[in-house]
Enzyme design. Sequence first.
Site, PDB file in Angstrom:
ATOM      1  N   GLY A 139      -0.580   7.838   1.354  1.00  0.00           N
ATOM      2  CA  GLY A 139      -0.627   7.859   2.807  1.00  0.00           C
ATOM      3  C   GLY A 139       0.709   7.611   3.479  1.00  0.00           C
ATOM      4  N   ILE A 140       0.653   7.037   4.686  1.00  0.00           N
ATOM      5  CA  ILE A 140       1.873   6.834   5.454  1.00  0.00           C
ATOM      6  C   ILE A 140       2.785   5.803   4.808  1.00  0.00           C
ATOM      7  CG2 ILE A 140       0.763   7.531   7.610  1.00  0.00           C
ATOM      8  CD1 ILE A 140       0.637   4.599   8.411  1.00  0.00           C
ATOM      9  N   GLY A 141       2.213   4.888   4.016  1.00  0.00           N
ATOM     10  CA  GLY A 141       3.048   3.927   3.308  1.00  0.00           C
ATOM     11  C   GLY A 141       3.930   4.592   2.275  1.00  0.00           C
TER      12      GLY A 141
ATOM     13  N   TYR B 179     -13.628  -3.304  11.486  1.00  0.00           N
ATOM     14  CA  TYR B 179     -12.305  -2.681  11.392  1.00  0.00           C
ATOM     15  C   TYR B 179     -11.505  -2.929  12.664  1.00  0.00           C
ATOM     16  CZ  TYR B 179      -8.731   0.963  11.191  1.00  0.00           C
ATOM     17  OH  TYR B 179      -7.532   1.643  11.214  1.00  0.00           O
TER      18      TYR B 179
ATOM     19  N   GLY C  87       0.806  -1.214   0.000  1.00  0.00           N
ATOM     20  CA  GLY C  87       0.000   0.000   0.000  1.00  0.00           C
ATOM     21  C   GLY C  87       0.837   1.260   0.000  1.00  0.00           C
ATOM     22  N   ALA C  88       1.934   1.238  -0.769  1.00  0.00           N
ATOM     23  CA  ALA C  88       2.901   2.337  -0.700  1.00  0.00           C
ATOM     24  C   ALA C  88       2.647   3.439  -1.726  1.00  0.00           C
ATOM     25  CB  ALA C  88       4.316   1.786  -0.896  1.00  0.00           C
ATOM     26  N   ASN C  89       1.496   3.432  -2.365  1.00  0.00           N
ATOM     27  CA  ASN C  89       1.232   4.469  -3.356  1.00  0.00           C
ATOM     28  C   ASN C  89       0.615   5.723  -2.743  1.00  0.00           C
ATOM     29  OD1 ASN C  89      -1.115   2.430  -3.324  1.00  0.00           O
ATOM     30  ND2 ASN C  89      -2.077   4.266  -4.165  1.00  0.00           N
TER      31      ASN C  89
ATOM     32  N   SER D 157      -3.710  -0.106  14.690  1.00  0.00           N
ATOM     33  CA  SER D 157      -4.428   1.133  14.979  1.00  0.00           C
ATOM     34  C   SER D 157      -4.839   1.150  16.437  1.00  0.00           C
ATOM     35  CB  SER D 157      -5.679   1.221  14.099  1.00  0.00           C
ATOM     36  OG  SER D 157      -6.590   2.184  14.584  1.00  0.00           O
TER      37      SER D 157
END
Length: 289
Positions: A14-16, A153, A10-12, A127
């Site tokens: 946000g924090i990633g 979640y 998920g590095a595209n 989280s």
Amino acid sequence: MTGRTVVVTGANSGIGRVAAQVLAERGARLVLAVRDPEKGRQAAAGMTGDVEVRRLDLADLGSVRTFASELTEDVDVLINNAGVMIPPLTRTADGFELQLGTNHLGHFALTNLLLPRIRGRVVTVSSNGHRMGSIDFADLQWERKPYRAMTAYAQSKLANLLFTTELQRRLDEAGSPVIATAAHPGLAATNLLRSEGRSRARHAVERAVSRLMSQSEEQGALPTLFAAVADVPGDSYAGPGGLLEGRGAPTLVGRSAKARDRALAARLWDVSEELTGVTFPRAALGSAA
């Protein structure tokens, strides 16, 4: 980080994306594991250093297996960052509830498939929402009870911490030098919240409130980076050190009583193996146990 290979899911965005960018700037070779390669390439274009984009859909175990089989190099750090938050009831390609399937089961399978090639550590992003979570083994996939997105979640984020605990226990038992750590970003302004199922007005209000109360993506990525490179023990949990762990410099933080339940962690691991068909690669780690 020169000479080290880091995989970030998920590095595209946000924090990633921020964590990947910082690690690339420090000399690491980055593999951006993303569902949409085009968005991944756009993110990579803004990064310096050695950055590669590979497709990975954590909501599809077939995609997870393909990614793992095609990544043949050694990995120093695996950052299980990708996640979804409070979408309407959705099923993965394998029939799992989307949040548990993506946030936990996809990363569970990915980690175990890559583990024989991991040399340093596994970081899993959880989280503070895990504190509201419980594991409903009678209906993990929300097939009988009315669906509650936030409850689902919280279950998936509790699962992240239980996974970290049991993974570290198994690594220790196998005599592996790899360590498992976890982190949470505090209240970070990212695009994790999906707008599907909510009106534009409600989504706009939620984003406005989030940005007023939260820290930036850059600040939110610090606990992940801390867990990835700092001198911390296995099964540690990093988060912001400020008020209610919402913001501030990263430090080691506590977790709920359920997240410390080793019997619960072991049971979840067994169920996760059954659901994914992926097991802990004890033999490949050189254990005689």
